[in-house]
Design a protein around this motif. Structure first.
Motif, short mmCIF file in Angstrom:
data_model
loop_
_atom_site.label_atom_id
_atom_site.label_comp_id
_atom_site.label_asym_id
_atom_site.label_seq_id
_atom_site.Cartn_x
_atom_site.Cartn_y
_atom_site.Cartn_z
N VAL A 2 0.83 -1.21 0.00
CA VAL A 2 0.00 0.00 0.00
C VAL A 2 0.87 1.26 0.00
O VAL A 2 0.55 2.22 -0.70
CB VAL A 2 -1.01 0.05 1.18
N THR A 3 1.98 1.25 0.73
CA THR A 3 2.82 2.44 0.75
C THR A 3 3.37 2.75 -0.64
O THR A 3 3.44 3.89 -1.05
CB THR A 3 4.00 2.27 1.74
N PRO A 22 1.99 13.08 -0.56
CA PRO A 22 1.05 13.85 0.28
C PRO A 22 0.16 12.93 1.10
O PRO A 22 -0.08 13.17 2.29
CB PRO A 22 0.23 14.64 -0.75
N GLU A 23 -0.30 11.84 0.46
CA GLU A 23 -1.19 10.92 1.16
C GLU A 23 -0.46 10.23 2.31
O GLU A 23 -1.02 10.01 3.38
CB GLU A 23 -1.74 9.90 0.16
N ILE A 24 0.80 9.91 2.10
CA ILE A 24 1.58 9.25 3.15
C ILE A 24 1.73 10.19 4.34
O ILE A 24 1.58 9.78 5.49
CB ILE A 24 2.95 8.82 2.61
N GLU A 40 -5.81 7.12 -3.75
CA GLU A 40 -5.56 7.30 -5.17
C GLU A 40 -4.35 6.45 -5.54
O GLU A 40 -3.24 6.73 -5.11
CB GLU A 40 -5.24 8.77 -5.42
N ILE A 41 -4.59 5.41 -6.31
CA ILE A 41 -3.48 4.51 -6.64
C ILE A 41 -2.57 5.14 -7.68
O ILE A 41 -3.04 5.63 -8.71
CB ILE A 41 -4.01 3.15 -7.14
N THR A 42 -1.26 5.16 -7.40
CA THR A 42 -0.32 5.68 -8.37
C THR A 42 0.85 4.71 -8.53
O THR A 42 1.31 4.11 -7.56
CB THR A 42 0.23 7.06 -7.95
N PHE A 43 1.28 4.51 -9.77
CA PHE A 43 2.42 3.62 -10.01
C PHE A 43 3.72 4.40 -10.18
O PHE A 43 4.75 3.85 -10.48
CB PHE A 43 2.15 2.74 -11.24
N GLN A 44 3.61 5.73 -9.99
CA GLN A 44 4.77 6.60 -10.15
C GLN A 44 5.95 6.14 -9.27
O GLN A 44 7.08 6.09 -9.74
CB GLN A 44 4.37 8.05 -9.83
N PRO A 45 5.70 5.79 -7.96
CA PRO A 45 6.83 5.35 -7.13
C PRO A 45 7.56 4.15 -7.72
O PRO A 45 8.79 4.07 -7.65
CB PRO A 45 6.16 4.98 -5.81
N TRP A 46 6.83 3.23 -8.32
CA TRP A 46 7.45 2.04 -8.92
C TRP A 46 8.35 2.45 -10.08
O TRP A 46 9.47 1.97 -10.21
CB TRP A 46 6.37 1.07 -9.40
#
Lengths: 297, 297
Positions: A44-45, A51-53, A64-70
């Motif tokens: 999930v992290t 901002p959400e973290i 809001e799911i984002t794949f940007q971190p990956w």
């Protein structure tokens, strides 16, 4: 005997919803949640934005799911001056793991075969030293190995690390193969010799084909072990050939810049993915492998 | 065979000897030679490079009067004793739970064991994140209304080693469970029947009959846990980096830092020799019990 006891044997079947069962499964469920929690938190992290973290709690699912971190972890995360992400470490690890696994298994299989079926004088003594050596802390041997690798001229290269993995994989793998080949019926071996097969002929045409399961166990053991290695990677390679674990640690624990926890967790998960996939695919064989390899610590 | 008189004895069984060359080299050069080399050089004042200027036990005296080393020993003792107790207890209890002829046994076992497939680096980084006081467990509990709640083991020098312990147990207990489960399964079903007929309660059967019968399993497990404890390194590097300050220092990290960062090889050699000594203290009694015992029985 068996025919006489046609009736039901063993204890009376219990009701499924007995108090004992509710408690048993309740406890197992709670423990399972505890064991799964870190994996869940990682997932999930890694799917949240920063901002959400900062606002939310680590256990809540991403809004809001984002794949940007990956993407960032794989292709842009920085270690020192290199900013091409964890992909560099991944490919380094592949380049380290593949030859290390092949070489260590090949050497240990032939060695175990010689020790079980072609014993020569002194073989047992060397084997005993090898097994006792598995208990020696690596720290005692790392510096002499640095000197040896430097003398041969492969210190800091991938091949140096491959050699180190072959050396330290030898005790457990040799034990594994020796025990397996010892259980092969001797008649089979004798028959092959009468038919004129030699050392290598028997090994390649009889032993290897009939011992595929043990090769798979060795494969699982070595791939996960070498992929997860950190100590040898950090000592025997240079920054541009660092394996994935070393690079991961450098990315997450670097003191410069703002901490991007989502990128860190994506990177951590990426590094853990290879052994996890092997674990979930291999199932029971993995258990066999670790039971054999547990000595390696 | 008739044409192989004495001079050719070395050449008999030549292929097996060739196959064993890697093992012989590893055993003699790395395990025996490397260890002897390190112990030998621990009596010199080697700094950046190894050099043969003997200073007797100077390095050891300095080692045992260094606060950082004493901290690392203290940490290893705390971590070691607690890991030993908790992994044996938790591992055994989990194995007992799984041995109750439950459904989905494979699923539960898979869940309890998967952390073992992950590297210590991944384990350390996940738990670093979960124990992060700003975002992790402390923050979550505080947001539930307990605003005074304090749980930041990784930032408190007095308890940081327990933070490492939590992660270590999460990673390693699954393996112990597997070994224990194999032990439980090895117990004859008739023992259980006899105990049931005699009306002995289940818990008493476990404590007074099953556990004593599993002595060999416990001994092996003990050795596996202990040899793992001495080697603990990556977990600390990833989770705390040895901090705060030097509060979570461990011997393996001390060795690495003095050999490769502080360029004080003599100290590193002396420290690693002490690690070797601790393993000898663990392994020799075990080997005596294991192999001396067999001769008696």
């Amino acid at each position: 005997m068996a025919d006489l006891t046609k009736g039901p044997r063993g204890a009376k079947p219990r009701k499924i919803l007995s108090r004992r069962n509710i408690m048993l499964y309740g406890i197992l469920f709670v423990i399972s949640v505890y064991y799964l929690l870190p994996l869940y938190v990682m997932v999930v992290t890694s799917l949240k934005g920063m901002p959400e973290i900062r606002l939310g709690n680590i256990f809540s699912p991403p809004v809001e799911i984002t794949f940007q971190p990956w993407v960032k972890a794989w292709a842009q995360a920085c270690t020192g001056l290199n900013c091409d992400g964890l992909s560099r470490g991944f490919w380094n690890s592949v380049q380290i793991t593949v030859p290390s696994v092949i070489l260590s298994i090949a050497v240990a299989a032939v060695n175990g075969y010689a020790l079980s079926l072609w014993k020569f004088r002194g073989a047992e003594t060397f084997f005993a030293i090898l097994i006792v050596g598995a208990f020696i802390p690596y720290q005692v041997m790392i510096y002499p190995i640095v000197i040896i690798l430097r003398e041969i001229g492969i210190y800091g290269t991938l091949w140096g690390l491959v050699l180190v993995h072959t050396i330290f994989g030898m005790p457990i793998l040799t034990l594994l193969f020796r025990n397996y080949f010892s259980s092969v019926p001797e008649e089979l071996f004798k028959a092959a010799r009468v038919d004129g097969a030699g050392f290598w002929g028997i090994f390649l045409r009889i032993m290897v084909p009939m011992s595929l399961p043990i090769f798979v166990v060795a494969l699982i053991l070595q791939v996960t072990g070498i992929w997860n290695d950190f100590l040898f990677g950090v000592i025997y390679t240079r920054p541009d050939t660092y394996p994935m674990t070393v690079q991961l640690n450098n990315i997450v624990n670097s003191v410069q810049g703002v901490k991007e926890y989502n990128v860190n967790m994506a990177a951590t998960l990426l590094t853990g993915l290879v052994p996890l996939i092997i674990y979930f695919i291999s199932g029971k064989l993995f258990v066999r492998g670790i039971a054999a390899g547990a000595v390696k610590g | 065979m008739s044409t192989s008189p004495r001079p050719y004895r070395l050449l008999r069984n030549l292929n097996a000897k060739i196959a064993s060359v890697p093992m012989i080299l590893t055993a003699l050069v790395i395990f025996v030679g490397g260890t002897a080399w390190t112990v030998f050089y621990s009596f010199t004042d080697s700094k950046l490079l190894p050099r043969l200027r003997f200073v007797g036990l100077d390095q050891y005296e300095r080692l045992w009067s260094t606060g950082r080393w004493l901290t690392s020993i203290e940490n290893l003792l705390i971590y070691g004793v607690l890991t030993l107790i908790f992994s044996l207890v938790i591992g055994f209890l989990l194995a007992v739970l799984l041995d109750q002829k439950i459904r989905f046994e494979d699923t539960f076992r898979t869940i309890f064991l998967y952390p073992f497939a992950l590297s210590f680096i991944v384990t350390g980084l996940v738990w670093q994140w979960i124990l992060n006081p700003e975002f992790g467990v402390q923050n979550v509990v505080r947001s539930l209304g307990f605003t005074e709640f304090v749980f930041d083991p990784l930032y408190d020098p007095d308890i940081v080693i327990y933070g490492v312990l939590i992660a270590g147990l999460w990673q390693g207990t699954g393996l112990i469970m597997c070994l224990m489960l194999a032990g439980l399964r090895g117990i004859d079903e008739d023992i259980w029947k006899a105990a049931r007929i005699d009306g002995i309660p289940t818990w008493k059967t476990y404590i007074f009959i099953i556990i004593p019968m599993m002595r060999p399993v416990f001994v092996t497990t003990l050795v596996i846990i202990m040899s793992g404890i001495v080697k603990v390194y990556d977990l600390v590097v990833a989770q705390t980096g040895g901090g705060p300050g030097n509060a979570s220092e461990v011997p393996a990290k001390y060795v690495y830092d003095f050999m490769f960062a502080a360029q004080n090889l003599g100290q590193g050699f002396a420290a690693s020799t002490m690690m070797l000594l601790s393993v000898v203290i663990i392994v020799v009694p075990w080997a005596y019990l294991e192999f001396g015992g067999k001769r008696r029985g």
